[in-house]
Design an enzyme around this catalytic site. Structure first.
Site, PDB file in Angstrom:
ATOM      1  N   SER A  86       0.790  -1.235   0.000  1.00 34.00           N
ATOM      2  CA  SER A  86       0.000   0.000   0.000  1.00 34.00           C
ATOM      3  C   SER A  86       0.820   1.282   0.000  1.00 34.00           C
ATOM      4  O   SER A  86       0.247   2.366  -0.075  1.00 34.00           O
ATOM      5  CB  SER A  86      -0.951   0.013   1.201  1.00 34.00           C
ATOM      6  N   LYS A 248       3.523   6.797   4.228  1.00 32.12           N
ATOM      7  CA  LYS A 248       2.515   5.831   3.796  1.00 32.12           C
ATOM      8  C   LYS A 248       3.066   4.440   4.037  1.00 32.12           C
ATOM      9  O   LYS A 248       4.149   4.085   3.571  1.00 32.12           O
ATOM     10  CB  LYS A 248       2.167   6.001   2.313  1.00 32.12           C
ATOM     11  N   SER A 249       2.296   3.675   4.775  1.00 28.63           N
ATOM     12  CA  SER A 249       2.692   2.312   5.131  1.00 28.63           C
ATOM     13  C   SER A 249       2.145   1.311   4.119  1.00 28.63           C
ATOM     14  O   SER A 249       1.308   1.628   3.279  1.00 28.63           O
ATOM     15  CB  SER A 249       2.169   1.968   6.525  1.00 28.63           C
ATOM     16  N   GLY A 250       2.629   0.082   4.223  1.00 27.40           N
ATOM     17  CA  GLY A 250       2.126  -0.996   3.384  1.00 27.40           C
ATOM     18  C   GLY A 250       2.367  -2.336   4.046  1.00 27.40           C
ATOM     19  O   GLY A 250       3.308  -2.492   4.825  1.00 27.40           O
TER      20      GLY A 250
END
Length: 305
Positions: A86, A248-250
């Site tokens: 993501s 922004k993480s994923g």
């Protein structure tokens, strides 16, 4: 498992210096220049610490950092491929801002229940009513909403068109192939929906600190990232409260856990960074502490903590 990674030969650490404005991509976004590896005790310590983290967490870790204050870059498996998961949603929002007239952000996109996929905390609230493009971007970036992401990709013209936008940005590395949630399968040796830590960091740099977006567009993207609700246990957990982390993480199968960020520190220019990781079994659970520990080592190596 990790012995197959040949840590002693694969873990590379580079520390390079350049003027932030001296090297430009095709979109005139400043980037660090390449330079020969400089041997130092600091680099050796960093290399060993990251190798130890890989052993501790039974994971492969990739890191790329650009300190825009000094022009130095720090890398570790920075050119190896990882599933981006993501994290790409931050870049997708940048691509939307880049590609659509600003007035279109207020245009409503209608969708139905059949358009929803797993993990859609915001879009599920507005089935039948629709959401504006700006709301979809915020849902994708702040809440990692998968249906919002797919709707935005459709609005751009699909994953192929999104990849063309990245190519125009100067990114010849990233492969974008599938929609959410399939892009999170992260199978070993599958290059679909993958990138490198260096490329992810440089793309984020292009949108937030470069010349790709107008100042008003960048302000919008900064605000979406500032309100990110999913990044607290990652890079942000390694920073003091006086720092601002726009990230922004994923996450995905095979224990994938990533975070890309621009870190603003009082009285100095920002740091652009990407930390990506993967494990070795499909059912492996991701570990937030891995990313936090890698970030702590980055800041320690840069003598910022």
């Amino acid at each position: 498992m990790l012995n197959k990674l040949k840590i002693g030969t694969l873990l590379l650490l580079t520390l390079t210096a350049c003027s932030p404005n001296s090297v430009h991509s095709v979109t005139s976004n400043p980037q660090p220049a390449s330079a020969p590896v400089q041997q130092s005790a600091t680099q050796a310590t960093f290399q060993q610490t990251l190798a130890n983290l890989e052993q501790q967490y039974q994971a492969r870790i990739g890191v790329y950092v650009w300190d825009t204050e000094t022009g130095h870059s720090l890398s570790y498996r920075a050119d190896e491929r990882f599933a981006y998961a993501s994290t790409f949603k931050a870049l997708l929002a940048g691509a939307v801002l880049q590609s659509l007239p600003e007035k279109d952000l207020n245009r409503t996109i209608s969708y139905s229940q059949k358009d929803l996929v797993s993990y859609s905390p915001e879009t599920q609230k507005y089935v039948g009513k629709g959401m504006t493009i700006a709301q979809l971007c915020e849902a994708a970036v702040r809440f990692s909403d998968n249906s919002a992401t797919n709707l935005l990709l459709k609005e751009l013209g699909g994953v192929e068109q999104y990849q063309r936008i990245l190519r125009q940005l100067g990114d010849n590395v990233t492969h974008t192939n599938r929609l959410e949630p399939d892009l999170n399968q992260a199978k070993p040796n599958d290059i679909r929906d993958t990138s490198t830590p260096k490329q992810m960091a440089m793309n984020l740099n292009a949108y937030l600190l470069g010349n790709t977006l107008t100042e008003s567009q960048k302000t919008i993207l900064w605000n979406w990232l500032d309100n990110n609700a999913t990044g607290n246990p990652l890079i942000r957990a390694a920073t003091p409260t006086s720092w601002k982390v726009y990230d922004k993480s994923g996450a995905g199968k095979y224990g994938v856990r990533n975070d890309i960020a621009v870190v603003r520190i009082p009285n100095r220019k920002p740091i652009v960074m990407a930390i990506m990781s993967t494990q070795f079994t499909e059912e492996a659970k991701f570990n937030n502490k891995l990313v936090e520990d890698a970030a702590k080592q980055v800041f320690h190596t840069l003598q910022l903590n």
